[in-house]
Design an enzyme around this catalytic site. Structure first.
Site, PDB file in Angstrom:
ATOM      1  N   GLY A   1       0.814  -1.206   0.000  1.00 53.56           N
ATOM      2  CA  GLY A   1       0.000   0.000   0.000  1.00 53.56           C
ATOM      3  C   GLY A   1       0.848   1.256   0.000  1.00 53.56           C
ATOM      4  N   ALA A   2       0.220   2.381   0.417  1.00 51.49           N
ATOM      5  CA  ALA A   2       0.878   3.697   0.342  1.00 51.49           C
ATOM      6  C   ALA A   2       1.410   3.903  -1.077  1.00 51.49           C
ATOM      7  CB  ALA A   2       1.974   3.835   1.389  1.00 51.49           C
ATOM      8  N   LEU A   3       0.538   3.712  -2.044  1.00 47.37           N
ATOM      9  CA  LEU A   3       0.949   3.647  -3.442  1.00 47.37           C
ATOM     10  C   LEU A   3       1.386   5.007  -3.976  1.00 47.37           C
ATOM     11  CD1 LEU A   3      -1.841   1.302  -4.858  1.00 47.37           C
ATOM     12  CD2 LEU A   3       0.329   0.684  -3.773  1.00 47.37           C
TER      13      LEU A   3
ATOM     14  N   MET B   1      11.542   6.726  -5.888  1.00 46.33           N
ATOM     15  CA  MET B   1      10.266   6.809  -5.192  1.00 46.33           C
ATOM     16  C   MET B   1      10.131   5.666  -4.195  1.00 46.33           C
ATOM     17  SD  MET B   1       7.500   8.113  -7.985  1.00 46.33           S
ATOM     18  CE  MET B   1       7.658   9.744  -8.710  1.00 46.33           C
TER      19      MET B   1
ATOM     20  N   GLY C   1       5.711   5.019  -8.552  1.00 45.05           N
ATOM     21  CA  GLY C   1       6.513   3.821  -8.778  1.00 45.05           C
ATOM     22  C   GLY C   1       5.657   2.570  -8.801  1.00 45.05           C
ATOM     23  N   HIS C   2       4.738   2.440  -7.841  1.00 43.86           N
ATOM     24  CA  HIS C   2       3.821   1.300  -7.842  1.00 43.86           C
ATOM     25  C   HIS C   2       2.963   1.288  -9.116  1.00 43.86           C
ATOM     26  CE1 HIS C   2       4.337   1.810  -3.350  1.00 43.86           C
ATOM     27  NE2 HIS C   2       4.626   0.539  -3.499  1.00 43.86           N
TER      28      HIS C   2
ATOM     29  N   ARG D   1       8.542   5.276   2.060  1.00 44.37           N
ATOM     30  CA  ARG D   1       9.219   5.819   3.233  1.00 44.37           C
ATOM     31  C   ARG D   1       9.725   7.248   3.030  1.00 44.37           C
ATOM     32  NH1 ARG D   1      10.506   0.190   3.999  1.00 44.37           N
ATOM     33  NH2 ARG D   1       9.926  -0.460   6.116  1.00 44.37           N
TER      34      ARG D   1
ATOM     35  N   GLY E   1       9.668  -4.033  -8.466  1.00 41.50           N
ATOM     36  CA  GLY E   1      10.546  -2.949  -8.847  1.00 41.50           C
ATOM     37  C   GLY E   1      12.013  -3.278  -8.606  1.00 41.50           C
TER      38      GLY E   1
END
Length: 283
Positions: A35-37, A189, A40-41, A192, A152
């Site tokens: 999560g916390a997309l 990206m 990059g995701h 964090r 990634g």
């Protein structure tokens, strides 16, 4: 036109959903995430869509890969924003189990790996990490049964470990690496990055500059130790505390002595303030 993906949280619901999206023998691609997309995701999702007509994204913050001193409780969780982003990408299915589903009472099995998981990089500083990663990814592969799985390259050792695991265990999944997505100033990206203070964020791109400068020197024939020393000086001036900053074989991650030893990759993990960042670059 975007559409909200189907969201499932239990194993029976997942099995029904997979039967529905593969009833025409469509291939599937899985993008595992915590999560916390960010962009990059989403680049992984787009690559998944090029590989398969049906795309699954898993969202699960995996406690097994966090040490007690690490940031599991404070790890960013942005569920509503994540689903909005996945809807805009027309993802077919979101697998969002809770911890009890992934690790029910009595759970006692882990996947232990050697090879690229035991080369003195992340494993030296986070000895718990790859056992947690391989176990959860192994479960995700057997739960979702994708044809492809997209990861990634920023987490390069992780990519090599998972590729090895899928091959060694005959899991029937083609693991595909995707190029690191960077902000305009070069910072890779990462979820964090939100932990960085404004001052730390201004200094953080020096991590990429250090590995880029090291790779340039290596391509020009400079000895490995000298090239690393130049990059290390960049990190020191920027205020980083280095866990590792090394040149390794680009496939096995074994130590190498010169360009003659094979393809090379520069890998770094370093802290600025309280935030630990990793990056890597092929030579």
């Amino acid at each position: 036109m975007s559409r909200t993906p189907l969201i499932v949280r239990t194993i029976p619901a997942l099995r029904r959903a997979l039967h529905g999206i593969t009833k025409n023998n469509d291939t599937t691609a899985l993008v595992p995430t915590m999560g916390a997309l960010h962009e990059g995701h989403l680049s992984l999702v787009r690559l998944a869509k090029r590989r398969a007509p049906k795309v699954i994204v898993s969202i699960f913050v995996n406690p097994a890969q966090f040490a007690p001193s690490e940031d599991f409780d404070s790890y960013p969780r942005t569920w509503k924003a994540d689903i909005a982003r996945l809807a805009a990408e027309n993802v077919d299915l979101v697998w969002h189990p809770d911890v009890k589903t992934m690790y029910p009472d009595g759970f006692a099995t882990t996947i232990l790996t050697e090879g690229p998981a035991n080369v003195g990089l992340e494993d030296r500083f986070r000895p718990h990490f790859f056992r947690g990663v391989t176990t959860v990814v192994g479960k995700l592969f057997t739960q979702c049964r994708p044809n492809f799985a997209i990861f990634g390259e920023k987490d390069f050792q992780q990519l090599r470990v998972i590729t090895q695991m899928a091959r060694d265990l005959d899991l029937g999944v083609k693991v595909v690496g995707s190029r690191t997505v960077r902000d305009r100033d070069g910072l890779a990206m990462s979820s964090r990055n939100v932990y960085l203070s404004p001052e730390e964020r201004r200094a953080a791109p020096e991590l990429y500059r250090a590995i880029k400068e090291t790779a340039r020197r290596l391509r020009e024939g400079e000895p490995i130790e000298a090239a690393l020393a130049g990059g290390a000086e960049i990190l020191k001036i920027a205020g980083f505390t280095v866990d590792y900053f090394e040149v390794r074989h680009g496939e096995t991650l074994a130590p190498i002595a010169s360009l003659k030893d094979g393809p090379m990759r520069v890998l770094v993990a370093a802290k600025i303030g309280e935030t630990r960042l990793i990056d890597n670059l092929a030579v």
